[in-house]
Design a protein around this motif. Structure first.
Motif, PDB file in Angstrom:
ATOM      1  N   ASP A  87     -42.806  22.944  -2.833  1.00 49.52           N
ATOM      2  CA  ASP A  87     -43.496  23.979  -2.078  1.00 49.52           C
ATOM      3  C   ASP A  87     -44.666  23.356  -1.333  1.00 49.52           C
ATOM      4  O   ASP A  87     -45.456  22.601  -1.923  1.00 49.52           O
ATOM      5  CB  ASP A  87     -44.003  25.077  -3.006  1.00 49.52           C
ATOM      6  N   ILE A  88     -44.758  23.658  -0.042  1.00 48.17           N
ATOM      7  CA  ILE A  88     -45.862  23.167   0.773  1.00 48.17           C
ATOM      8  C   ILE A  88     -46.554  24.364   1.418  1.00 48.17           C
ATOM      9  O   ILE A  88     -45.953  25.421   1.596  1.00 48.17           O
ATOM     10  CB  ILE A  88     -45.382  22.169   1.854  1.00 48.17           C
ATOM     11  N   VAL A  89     -47.827  24.175   1.773  1.00 42.52           N
ATOM     12  CA  VAL A  89     -48.630  25.242   2.367  1.00 42.52           C
ATOM     13  C   VAL A  89     -49.399  24.657   3.547  1.00 42.52           C
ATOM     14  O   VAL A  89     -49.916  23.545   3.472  1.00 42.52           O
ATOM     15  CB  VAL A  89     -49.623  25.820   1.332  1.00 42.52           C
ATOM     16  N   SER A  90     -49.497  25.427   4.612  1.00 42.41           N
ATOM     17  CA  SER A  90     -50.259  25.000   5.775  1.00 42.41           C
ATOM     18  C   SER A  90     -51.753  25.023   5.477  1.00 42.41           C
ATOM     19  O   SER A  90     -52.247  25.920   4.804  1.00 42.41           O
ATOM     20  CB  SER A  90     -49.968  25.917   6.962  1.00 42.41           C
ATOM     21  N   ALA A  91     -52.459  24.036   6.017  1.00 41.70           N
ATOM     22  CA  ALA A  91     -53.913  23.997   5.905  1.00 41.70           C
ATOM     23  C   ALA A  91     -54.579  24.767   7.038  1.00 41.70           C
ATOM     24  O   ALA A  91     -55.794  24.962   7.034  1.00 41.70           O
ATOM     25  CB  ALA A  91     -54.398  22.546   5.915  1.00 41.70           C
TER      26      ALA A  91
END
Length: 143
Positions: free
Chosen positions: A60-64
């Motif tokens: 899982d990745i999340v935008s900064a």
């Protein structure tokens, strides 16, 4: 976040072209125009690093970026800039085609779009460079 002067100019231009329109409705159409613009052009991109874990099948990745949501995966590369085959059926969840057998840092290039919540003045979030580069297209889409 976009510079206030550019947003003020866009709102003034919209009011001239849409006499009697309520500012809240103009902002809603601006949000819709931005979302459509980002989805169609893939102009707003971000590189996100993540570390693999041995035998882990998804990441899982999340935008900064403030007020942004991941919508599309463009590429995933290792530290040697070699492409790593991956998919992203669920936005923000990367699935390598081959489950990693070692730990390494990968870089995912993803496409972003604006999302709620909007800022305190109910303006949608957008990157600073957007109005400088695509002002006419954003105004046209809003109208």
């Amino acid at each position: 976040m976009v510079i206030p002067a550019a947003l003020t100019r866009l709102m003034k231009n919209a009011r001239v072209n849409l006499p009697g329109a309520i500012d809240g409705n103009i902002r809603l159409e601006l949000f819709n125009a931005l979302d459509e613009f980002f989805v169609q052009t893939k102009a707003w991109q971000e590189d996100i690093d993540f570390a693999t874990v041995v035998d882990q099948a998804s990441y899982d990745i999340v935008s900064a970026e403030t007020g942004a949501s991941i919508i599309t995966l463009m590429t995933v590369e290792n530290s040697d800039d070699v492409p790593v085959p991956c998919t992203m059926q669920v936005p923000g969840t990367i699935v390598p085609n081959v489950v990693p057998t070692d730990v390494q840092t990968l870089t995912a290039t993803v496409v972003l779009t604006t999302v709620d919540p909007v800022d305190a003045d109910t303006n949608p979030y957008m990157p600073d460079w957007l109005m400088k580069k695509y002002y006419a297209a954003i105004l046209s889409g809003t109208l």
